[in-house]
Write an enzyme that holds these catalytic residues in place. Structure first.
Site, PDB file in Angstrom:
ATOM      1  N   HIS A 107       0.861  -1.184   0.000  1.00 19.26           N
ATOM      2  CA  HIS A 107       0.000   0.000   0.000  1.00 19.26           C
ATOM      3  C   HIS A 107       0.894   1.229   0.000  1.00 19.26           C
ATOM      4  O   HIS A 107       1.958   1.244   0.631  1.00 19.26           O
ATOM      5  CB  HIS A 107      -0.888   0.001   1.250  1.00 19.26           C
ATOM      6  N   ARG A 111      -0.584  12.545  -0.184  1.00 19.65           N
ATOM      7  CA  ARG A 111      -1.758  13.411  -0.250  1.00 19.65           C
ATOM      8  C   ARG A 111      -1.424  14.817   0.250  1.00 19.65           C
ATOM      9  O   ARG A 111      -0.472  15.022   1.005  1.00 19.65           O
ATOM     10  CB  ARG A 111      -2.888  12.820   0.596  1.00 19.65           C
ATOM     11  N   GLY A 259     -18.227  11.986   1.328  1.00 28.40           N
ATOM     12  CA  GLY A 259     -19.055  11.733   0.158  1.00 28.40           C
ATOM     13  C   GLY A 259     -18.286  11.326  -1.065  1.00 28.40           C
ATOM     14  O   GLY A 259     -18.717  11.566  -2.195  1.00 28.40           O
ATOM     15  N   GLY A 260     -17.135  10.689  -0.864  1.00 32.62           N
ATOM     16  CA  GLY A 260     -16.343  10.229  -1.985  1.00 32.62           C
ATOM     17  C   GLY A 260     -16.994   9.046  -2.693  1.00 32.62           C
ATOM     18  O   GLY A 260     -18.023   8.513  -2.259  1.00 32.62           O
TER      19      GLY A 260
END
Length: 300
Positions: A107, A111, A259-260
């Site tokens: 992973h 960001r 709300g992705g």
């Protein structure tokens, strides 16, 4: 501050492209399918998923840039003064699930986030890192992984690798199992020390270091013979990945609360997994050996 977000986005879009090209090249069989999506509240992204490849059973590499007028609860838990503020978040997140149990799952995420609220000084920060989850670990692989991590951190301070390695060990820890998710790597968050350019440079070093750390391990292990026993153990251990991502992972919570796109957020989950009640590996077996690697230690 939107100029900062634009600079971060340019780097992140390019990083997604480079990683996808490298994964396709080493897989040698499958290609990524892209879903471009938009978000009603603002922003969107590019979800890329490779399936049933020669090396990877599933590989997902996501880019997103989302914005909104209300910060989700996961983003204000440590900054209650920003409740009610607006935000912009952009990042690349990937999870690679190989088919061969001797190739580790991995992973990575880098960001950028900024938030503003009337009457409160605007804030921004970078975060990210990469971690490795082997099923049948090899010491030389783990040492290589951490050597790249250390060398990528070195230009930014003598203590950076040690701090972010320890943070990774602490973050990717399943408390209810009393074990780490894997053999760690790097994890950092809320990084704004030294100014935007320096923080972007560090995030670039981490993001671009991922392939340097991971691809040699894939090359060494992808053709290792395996049987049903190894495959069943891999599927069982993938269950830990599910447990961590759904119980602890901050990125999953932020994505769902903001709300992705649900399919993109849950892309990290393995395509095949199994759970077994009260599983215990045979003492002295290769499967039992993994437990010794699921505790923090100095690898280099």
């Amino acid at each position: 501050m939107s100029q900062h977000a634009d600079l971060a986005e340019t780097f992140l879009r390019g990083l997604q492209d480079r990683i996808c090209a490298a994964v396709e090249a080493i897989d040698g069989q499958a290609r990524f399918h892209e879903d471009a999506w938009t978000r009603d509240a603002g922003g969107g992204g590019r979800t890329r998923v490779l399936r049933e490849g020669g090396v990877f059973e599933q590989a997902g590499v996501n880019f997103s840039r989302v914005s909104g007028s209300q910060l989700p609860p996961s983003a204000t838990a440590h900054r209650p003064d920003l409740i009610g503020g607006s935000f912009v978040a952009t990042g690349v997140s990937l999870v690679l699930h190989p088919r061969n149990p001797y190739v580790p799952t991995t992973h990575a995420n880098v960001r950028y986030f900024e938030a503003s609220k009337e009457g409160v000084e605007p804030v921004w920060w970078f975060g990210g890192g990469f971690d490795l989850t082997p099923y049948y670990p090899f010491d030389e692989d783990v040492r290589h992984w951490h050597t790249v991590a250390r060398d990528r951190c070195a230009p930014f301070g003598d203590d950076v690798y040690a701090r972010y390695k320890r943070w990774c060990d602490e973050y990717f820890f399943l408390k209810h199992r009393n074990e780490t998710r894997g053999v760690g790597g790097l994890f950092y968050d809320d990084l704004n020390e030294g100014g935007f350019d320096r923080c972007l440079d560090f995030t670039r070093a981490v993001g671009e270091g991922f392939l340097e750390a991971y691809l040699p391990i894939v090359e060494r292990r992808k053709d290792t013979p395996y049987g049903e026993r190894e495959r069943e153990f891999q599927l069982y251990r993938r269950g830990r990945y599910v447990e961590f991502n759904l119980v602890y992972d901050r990125g999953t919570l932020f994505g769902l609360q903001s709300g992705g796109r649900t399919e993109s957020i849950l892309m990290s989950l393995p395509p095949r997994v199994r759970f077994e009640y009260a599983y215990a590996p045979e003492p002295g077996s290769a499967e039992a050996r993994l437990a010794e690697y699921l505790k923090p230690r100095d690898w280099i």
